[in-house]
Scaffold this motif. Structure first.
Motif, PDB file in Angstrom:
ATOM      1  N   THR A 132       0.827  -1.207   0.000  1.00 24.38           N
ATOM      2  CA  THR A 132       0.000   0.000   0.000  1.00 24.38           C
ATOM      3  C   THR A 132       0.862   1.259   0.000  1.00 24.38           C
ATOM      4  N   LYS A 133       1.839   1.294   0.894  1.00 19.47           N
ATOM      5  CA  LYS A 133       2.693   2.473   0.994  1.00 19.47           C
ATOM      6  C   LYS A 133       3.538   2.668  -0.258  1.00 19.47           C
ATOM      7  N   LEU A 134       4.075   1.582  -0.788  1.00 18.03           N
ATOM      8  CA  LEU A 134       4.949   1.695  -1.956  1.00 18.03           C
ATOM      9  C   LEU A 134       4.166   1.894  -3.243  1.00 18.03           C
ATOM     10  N   ALA A 135       2.904   1.500  -3.257  1.00 23.39           N
ATOM     11  CA  ALA A 135       2.061   1.766  -4.430  1.00 23.39           C
ATOM     12  C   ALA A 135       1.872   3.264  -4.601  1.00 23.39           C
ATOM     13  N   GLU A 136       1.859   3.996  -3.498  1.00 27.08           N
ATOM     14  CA  GLU A 136       1.764   5.457  -3.567  1.00 27.08           C
ATOM     15  C   GLU A 136       3.000   6.039  -4.264  1.00 27.08           C
ATOM     16  N   ILE A 137       4.162   5.492  -3.955  1.00 25.82           N
ATOM     17  CA  ILE A 137       5.397   5.952  -4.610  1.00 25.82           C
ATOM     18  C   ILE A 137       5.329   5.653  -6.096  1.00 25.82           C
ATOM     19  N   GLU A 138       4.857   4.467  -6.440  1.00 29.78           N
ATOM     20  CA  GLU A 138       4.750   4.077  -7.844  1.00 29.78           C
ATOM     21  C   GLU A 138       3.769   5.000  -8.576  1.00 29.78           C
ATOM     22  N   ALA A 139       2.641   5.320  -7.926  1.00 27.49           N
ATOM     23  CA  ALA A 139       1.649   6.215  -8.535  1.00 27.49           C
ATOM     24  C   ALA A 139       2.225   7.616  -8.712  1.00 27.49           C
ATOM     25  N   GLU A 140       2.969   8.079  -7.720  1.00 23.91           N
ATOM     26  CA  GLU A 140       3.586   9.416  -7.832  1.00 23.91           C
ATOM     27  C   GLU A 140       4.608   9.439  -8.960  1.00 23.91           C
ATOM     28  N   THR A 141       5.343   8.352  -9.141  1.00 25.45           N
ATOM     29  CA  THR A 141       6.304   8.262 -10.238  1.00 25.45           C
ATOM     30  C   THR A 141       5.588   8.369 -11.578  1.00 25.45           C
ATOM     31  N   LYS A 142       4.451   7.702 -11.696  1.00 31.28           N
ATOM     32  CA  LYS A 142       3.677   7.773 -12.939  1.00 31.28           C
ATOM     33  C   LYS A 142       3.131   9.184 -13.172  1.00 31.28           C
ATOM     34  N   ARG A 143       2.675   9.848 -12.104  1.00 30.29           N
ATOM     35  CA  ARG A 143       2.193  11.235 -12.243  1.00 30.29           C
ATOM     36  C   ARG A 143       3.330  12.152 -12.672  1.00 30.29           C
ATOM     37  N   GLN A 144       4.516  11.944 -12.109  1.00 30.43           N
ATOM     38  CA  GLN A 144       5.678  12.759 -12.478  1.00 30.43           C
ATOM     39  C   GLN A 144       6.048  12.534 -13.939  1.00 30.43           C
ATOM     40  N   ASP A 145       5.974  11.300 -14.409  1.00 28.04           N
ATOM     41  CA  ASP A 145       6.244  11.008 -15.820  1.00 28.04           C
ATOM     42  C   ASP A 145       5.260  11.744 -16.722  1.00 28.04           C
ATOM     43  N   ALA A 146       3.974  11.730 -16.343  1.00 31.01           N
ATOM     44  CA  ALA A 146       2.959  12.422 -17.140  1.00 31.01           C
ATOM     45  C   ALA A 146       3.222  13.929 -17.151  1.00 31.01           C
ATOM     46  N   TYR A 147       3.619  14.476 -16.012  1.00 34.98           N
ATOM     47  CA  TYR A 147       3.925  15.909 -15.920  1.00 34.98           C
ATOM     48  C   TYR A 147       5.107  16.275 -16.816  1.00 34.98           C
ATOM     49  N   LEU A 148       6.159  15.466 -16.771  1.00 37.47           N
ATOM     50  CA  LEU A 148       7.333  15.724 -17.612  1.00 37.47           C
ATOM     51  C   LEU A 148       6.995  15.596 -19.093  1.00 37.47           C
ATOM     52  N   ALA A 149       6.140  14.640 -19.434  1.00 36.82           N
ATOM     53  CA  ALA A 149       5.718  14.488 -20.826  1.00 36.82           C
ATOM     54  C   ALA A 149       4.923  15.705 -21.282  1.00 36.82           C
ATOM     55  N   ASP A 150       4.100  16.256 -20.391  1.00 41.89           N
ATOM     56  CA  ASP A 150       3.320  17.447 -20.723  1.00 41.89           C
ATOM     57  C   ASP A 150       4.233  18.648 -20.961  1.00 41.89           C
ATOM     58  N   ILE A 151       5.242  18.819 -20.116  1.00 42.27           N
ATOM     59  CA  ILE A 151       6.192  19.924 -20.295  1.00 42.27           C
ATOM     60  C   ILE A 151       6.963  19.764 -21.600  1.00 42.27           C
ATOM     61  N   ALA A 152       7.405  18.545 -21.880  1.00 42.42           N
ATOM     62  CA  ALA A 152       8.132  18.306 -23.132  1.00 42.42           C
ATOM     63  C   ALA A 152       7.248  18.591 -24.331  1.00 42.42           C
ATOM     64  N   ASN A 153       5.985  18.235 -24.246  1.00 43.35           N
ATOM     65  CA  ASN A 153       5.047  18.489 -25.337  1.00 43.35           C
ATOM     66  C   ASN A 153       4.870  19.996 -25.551  1.00 43.35           C
ATOM     67  N   ALA A 154       4.759  20.759 -24.478  1.00 44.44           N
ATOM     68  CA  ALA A 154       4.607  22.211 -24.600  1.00 44.44           C
ATOM     69  C   ALA A 154       5.846  22.838 -25.237  1.00 44.44           C
ATOM     70  N   ARG A 155       7.020  22.384 -24.856  1.00 43.56           N
ATOM     71  CA  ARG A 155       8.246  22.916 -25.453  1.00 43.56           C
ATOM     72  C   ARG A 155       8.344  22.557 -26.926  1.00 43.56           C
ATOM     73  N   GLN A 156       7.970  21.315 -27.276  1.00 43.44           N
ATOM     74  CA  GLN A 156       8.004  20.897 -28.674  1.00 43.44           C
ATOM     75  C   GLN A 156       7.023  21.728 -29.505  1.00 43.44           C
ATOM     76  N   MET A 157       5.854  22.025 -28.930  1.00 38.87           N
ATOM     77  CA  MET A 157       4.872  22.832 -29.630  1.00 38.87           C
ATOM     78  C   MET A 157       5.421  24.236 -29.888  1.00 38.87           C
ATOM     79  N   GLN A 158       6.061  24.840 -28.887  1.00 38.46           N
ATOM     80  CA  GLN A 158       6.618  26.180 -29.040  1.00 38.46           C
ATOM     81  C   GLN A 158       7.693  26.195 -30.118  1.00 38.46           C
ATOM     82  N   VAL A 159       8.571  25.205 -30.108  1.00 38.46           N
ATOM     83  CA  VAL A 159       9.632  25.126 -31.123  1.00 38.46           C
ATOM     84  C   VAL A 159       9.029  24.946 -32.506  1.00 38.46           C
TER      85      VAL A 159
END
Length: 187
Positions: free
Chosen positions: A64-91
């Motif tokens: 249970t406790k470590l599943a939270e870490i895994e979920a946060e890792t997935k949220r962080q990946d989605a956030y980084l993908a969103d930032i990369a997408n915004a930068r690619q769009m601007q370029v």
């Protein structure tokens, strides 16, 4: 016992991503950092032995406790993908010579120009300003210089180091994902 030996134990309790991260090819490299995070989440000493013992004693609570870490890792990946997408769009907009690609630069010039003009007016206009208008100018002055700071940060400040950090995090995330997929495909 080292951090990479915990990979199988974490995979057995239903946390394949964390298990692969510790037990995979990057386990020795990132194990200490990730292992300390896992130890903190479990409330034990930051050693592989203590984490292994905590997982063995209560696998359900650890899961249970470590599943939270895994979920946060997935949220962080989605956030980084969103930032990369915004930068690619601007370029892409700038490379396509779209007027919307130059909008951030135009707005930055307008804000800097307005801040300089308002500063000039406040320091060099010697007429008495009514209190209501002075309060409004005072708020505008603060807001304009805040916007100038944001413009500087966008063009020369943290966005450059943030971009480098995002690239490193994306490379790390891709390596972890590839290691997890390799581990799953071997089963």
């Amino acid at each position: 016992m080292d951090w990479s030996s915990l990979g199988g134990q974490l995979a057995q309790i239903g946390l394949p991503a964390l298990g692969t991260l510790l037990g995979g090819p990057l386990g020795g490299t990132v194990g200490a950092v990730v292992g300390k995070g896992i130890a903190a989440a479990l409330g034990v000493a930051p050693t592989p032995e203590a984490v292994s013992q905590a997982v063995a004693q209560d696998p359900a609570a650890a899961q249970t406790k470590l599943a939270e870490i895994e979920a946060e890792t997935k949220r962080q990946d989605a956030y980084l993908a969103d930032i990369a997408n915004a930068r690619q769009m601007q370029v892409a907009l700038v490379q396509a010579h779209s007027w919307t690609g130059t909008t951030p630069a135009i707005l930055t010039y307008l804000v800097v120009g307005a801040a300089i003009a308002l500063t000039f007016c406040l320091f060099f206009v010697s007429q008495e300003i009514p209190e209501r208008i002075f309060n409004l100018l005072n708020q505008s002055y603060g807001a304009l210089w805040l916007a100038v700071g944001l413009g500087v940060q966008f063009w020369w400040g943290s966005s450059r180091t943030s971009q480098q950090k995002d690239q490193q995090a994306a490379q790390f995330s891709a390596a972890v994902t590839n290691a997890a997929l390799t581990s799953i495909n071997k089963r």
